[in-house]
Design an enzyme around this catalytic site. Structure first.
Site, PDB file in Angstrom:
ATOM      1  N   CYS A  48     -25.388  44.817  -5.703  1.00 30.77           N
ATOM      2  CA  CYS A  48     -24.378  44.636  -6.726  1.00 30.77           C
ATOM      3  C   CYS A  48     -24.493  45.832  -7.795  1.00 30.77           C
ATOM      4  CB  CYS A  48     -24.510  43.383  -7.423  1.00 30.77           C
ATOM      5  SG  CYS A  48     -23.151  42.957  -8.387  1.00 30.77           S
ATOM      6  N   ASP A  87     -25.893  37.184 -13.003  1.00 30.89           N
ATOM      7  CA  ASP A  87     -27.164  36.570 -13.569  1.00 30.89           C
ATOM      8  C   ASP A  87     -27.501  37.465 -14.729  1.00 30.89           C
ATOM      9  OD1 ASP A  87     -29.323  35.231 -13.319  1.00 30.89           O
ATOM     10  OD2 ASP A  87     -30.647  36.705 -12.311  1.00 30.89           O
ATOM     11  N   CYS A 146     -22.835  56.712  -7.411  1.00 25.74           N
ATOM     12  CA  CYS A 146     -23.199  55.732  -8.714  1.00 25.74           C
ATOM     13  C   CYS A 146     -22.035  55.026  -9.431  1.00 25.74           C
ATOM     14  CB  CYS A 146     -23.981  56.915  -9.605  1.00 25.74           C
ATOM     15  SG  CYS A 146     -24.337  56.285 -11.263  1.00 25.74           S
TER      16      CYS A 146
END
Length: 354
Positions: A248, A270, A319
């Site tokens: 992720c 998270d 990226c």
């Protein structure tokens, strides 16, 4: 048929350690109502049922248990969870289990359970005794004992290491090799959410320096035909070869996660279990309700500023600006991006071999 991953916090932020850099403690302390409880069997059952209802038949569902320290929920919680899932799923649905632990509470009974139910265990271990104990409450010996039990019972596990300003790449790599740890995941230590500078968090230069040195060691190992999995680097190779990354944030785009707190409150990531991104509770809402909630929408719309070099970056396709939680690190120095620095270095080495 659907695939789905739920990141479950069965003991919330409860932990038997108080590691100095714990990012989840930082998040909970920045919420109005931090959860400090163990998940009830009723909440676990609601999560399982609603995940199965959402995915339908012949699906693939992963439950990843994290914390705090998830083993504080007790083995009976996990036994009940597995029993409930098995009783509700259809024969063609696959359910996978993984668990991240500080390793100090692993015992024979847990190992037998993990092996029987094909758990993948992630153990937090920052390196040798001095490196690990610097931030993890002198727990090195207990963690190594836990790993020995995992090996004894043939439980699949990997090692997760928090990389701080003082982590030595060569020393860490040698520690992995000498202990036979060949599935690892570096996690890079950031400043707290309030922006205060800590003595152990990485700055931009230290981040790039560690990644390049560690990459060189890893690349030499795999170039000699020896298996060594480093999640960051394997994802970069995957992006270069087929344009896909499972990690992720690796391409600068967020995927909505389902993070479920012990009381059933849900969050989309998270790294962002914060009040402004709170989603409906799994006890009262469906997965569809959560995916269409204001909290998840706000999270997907919110974006940390990308480095100004992104517009002309020669490796942007590898990226995309990176994980937005790390962009404060990427934007520390004007005219410099540590992620670009590392990726250019890695790409050059890979292409020279080809």
């Amino acid at each position: 048929m659907r695939q789905m991953t739920a990141l479950v916090k069965p003991a919330s932020s409860l932990c038997n350690l108080k590691c100095s850099y714990c990012f989840y403690c930082d998040e909970v302390e920045n919420r109005k109502n931090g959860v400090n409880s163990v998940m009830s069997n009723e909440t676990a059952e609601n999560l399982i049922k609603k995940a199965l209802d959402f995915c339908g038949e012949n699906s693939d569902i992963s439950f990843m248990f994290q914390g705090g320290e998830p083993l504080l929920a007790g083995i009976e919680f996990f036994r009940n969870f597995i029993h409930t899932a098995d009783s509700f799923k259809d024969d063609k649905t696959t359910i996978r289990y993984s668990l991240q632990t500080n390793g100090t509470l692993i015992d024979e009974e847990f190992c037998e359970f993990f092996k029987e139910n094909n758990f993948l265990i992630g153990v937090s271990l920052d390196g040798d005794e001095a490196t690990h104990n610097a931030h993890r409450c002198d727990s090195f010996e207990k963690v190594m004992q836990g790993i020995s039990l995992l090996k004894k019972h043939g439980v699949d596990f990997n090692v997760l290491s928090v990389i701080t300003a003082k982590t030595d790449a060569s020393k860490l790599f040698e520690f992995y090799i000498s202990n036979g740890f060949r599935d690892v995941q570096p996690i890079y230590c950031l400043d707290p959410l309030n922006g205060e500078k800590s003595s152990f968090s990485l700055d931009a230069k230290a981040f790039a320096r560690f990644q390049k040195r560690f990459f060189n060691l890893w690349f030499a190992e795999i170039s000699n035909g020896r298996r060594f999995y480093v999640r960051d680097f394997d994802n970069l190779l995957s992006l270069m070869t087929n344009g896909f990354a499972e990690q992720c944030g690796a391409t600068g785009r967020c995927n909505a996660q389902l993070v479920v707190e012990a009381d059933g409150t849900c969050y989309p990531c998270d790294f962002y279990c914060l009040d402004e991104y709170e989603c409906p509770n799994i006890n009262t809402a469906s997965i569809e309700d959560i995916l269409h909630s204001n909290g998840l929408r706000k999270f997907m719309e919110f974006d940390e500023p990308k480095n100004k070099l992104c517009a002309s970056c020669p490796v942007r396709q590898l990226c995309g600006g990176g994980c937005k939680r790390y962009r404060s690190l990427y934007n520390q120095l004007s005219g410099y991006c540590p992620r670009m620095d590392f990726i250019l270095h890695a790409v050059e080495k890979i292409r020279n071999v080809r």
